[in-house]
Enzyme design. Structure first.
Site, short mmCIF file in Angstrom:
data_model
loop_
_atom_site.label_atom_id
_atom_site.label_comp_id
_atom_site.label_asym_id
_atom_site.label_seq_id
_atom_site.Cartn_x
_atom_site.Cartn_y
_atom_site.Cartn_z
N LYS A 1 38.89 -84.94 53.90
CA LYS A 1 39.94 -85.83 54.40
C LYS A 1 40.87 -86.25 53.26
CE LYS A 1 40.42 -87.26 58.01
NZ LYS A 1 41.30 -86.72 59.09
N TYR B 1 32.87 -84.65 53.98
CA TYR B 1 33.85 -85.15 54.95
C TYR B 1 34.93 -85.94 54.22
CZ TYR B 1 36.01 -87.82 58.69
OH TYR B 1 36.93 -88.39 59.53
#
Length: 341
Positions: A146, A142
């Site tokens: 990002k 994640y």
């Protein structure tokens, strides 16, 4: 302002929508077909366009006529099998939306990243926006996705799209449908469990302040810059979080029934053999920060954390999230509501 908000059905995105409506903005949201739209229920003045970040052809209609885009949508998972989809949505979807926004002549693009893409200072201390992300080998998919999306967003400035990046810390407040990891920590406390925590601490902030930070970034943020959306008093270790929850709820701290496995211990236990590839998904040592830049340049609000946590507890109680019968007498007395069945 004519604004498009992606991720508007989620915790932070819906707070951005409410904040925009309060400022008199015309709001359009992008939502996938069949998505849970409970957080948008009862909001007048919102137009929803069905589309998908991974389908570029669906984004042109969403951005058409909008001068400002708030890209809040993201896919979060800790499951290794979800990694590919996470990159498709968080990186590929961001690329698609940036291209659609540029083609539509959008005049401001606010990209919502995460505090997880802000590096840790080599010499210690609290990180700022200037600290480079150096956690690639030890970060989760994640955080990696990002980070790559944030790089695309900032890079779009050179192609003529005015982008400002915001890096929210751990939001707390009403409307946390999933719930988020910060909301789960609140629920764990309410249900008598010690929440999972990072050894170095976490910065918490009201979700309403995070929403305000998005709009302030559009209005006052410098192009190509990023702004940490955190609370000046929000850097809490586990003990500090438990003390704050105890003060807010008057509930005694949950008993530690078994030794808590810290992230530091897990890192040692999961250390790969010599010569092996780095582990793909590891948590950072801390998610603390120095949010002074956003407070100074944007005027980021600093709602007391007691208030934000009260709002979270009340919302969870009213919506049936608290499964174990641990009553919250302090809030029930003050607000005359029953928070559990």
């Amino acid at each position: 302002m004519n604004a498009l908000v992606t991720g508007a059905t989620g915790f932070v995105g819906s707070a951005v929508v409410r904040a925009l409506l309060a400022r008199g903005a015309a709001v359009r949201t992008l939502a996938r077909a069949g998505s849970n739209r409970l957080n948008l229920a009862g909001l007048d003045g919102v137009t929803t366009v069905e589309g998908d970040l991974t389908q570029p052809e669906s984004l042109a209609a969403a951005v058409r006529g909008c001068d400002t885009v708030f890209h809040v949508a993201a896919f979060y998972s800790t499951r290794e099998e979800d990694a590919r989809l996470m990159y498709q949505i968080n990186v590929g979807g961001t690329k698609n939306l940036l291209q659609a926004a540029r083609a539509a002549g959008v005049t401001k693009f606010v990209h919502c990243s995460t505090i997880g893409t802000v590096g840790r200072p080599r010499g210690g201390g609290l990180p700022t926006e200037d600290d480079e992300f150096l956690l690639w080998e030890t970060s989760s998919h994640y955080a990696r996705s990002k980070y790559l999306a944030e790089e695309l967003a900032v890079g779009a400035c050179s192609a003529g799209l005015p982008v400002v990046v915001v890096n929210p810390c751990a939001p707390v407040g009403a409307g946390d449908i999933k719930p988020s990891s910060s909301g789960q920590r609140v629920l764990d406390y309410l249900e008598g469990r010690i929440p999972k925590f990072l050894d170095g601490g976490i910065n918490f902030i009201s979700v309403e302040d995070v929403a305000a930070g998005h709009i302030l970034a559009a209005e006052r943020g410098r192009i190509g810059q990023r702004y940490i959306l955190g609370h000046r008093d929000g850097n809490l270790p586990l003990d500090g979080f438990l003390a704050l929850m105890e003060r807010v709820t008057s509930l005694p701290r949950p008993g530690l029934q078994e030794p808590r496995a810290s992230w530091r211990l897990l890192r040692r236990l999961r250390q790969p053999p010599a010569g092996a590839a780095p582990l793909p998904s590891m948590a950072p040592a801390a998610l603390t920060c120095n949010p002074a830049k956003a407070i100074r340049e944007l005027g980021l609000p600093q709602t007391p954390l007691d208030q934000a946590l009260c709002e979270a507890v009340i919302w969870f109680g009213r919506h049936g999230y608290i499964r174990r019968a641990r009553r919250v007498p302090k809030l029930e007395s003050a607000l005359a509501v029953s928070l559990v069945d």
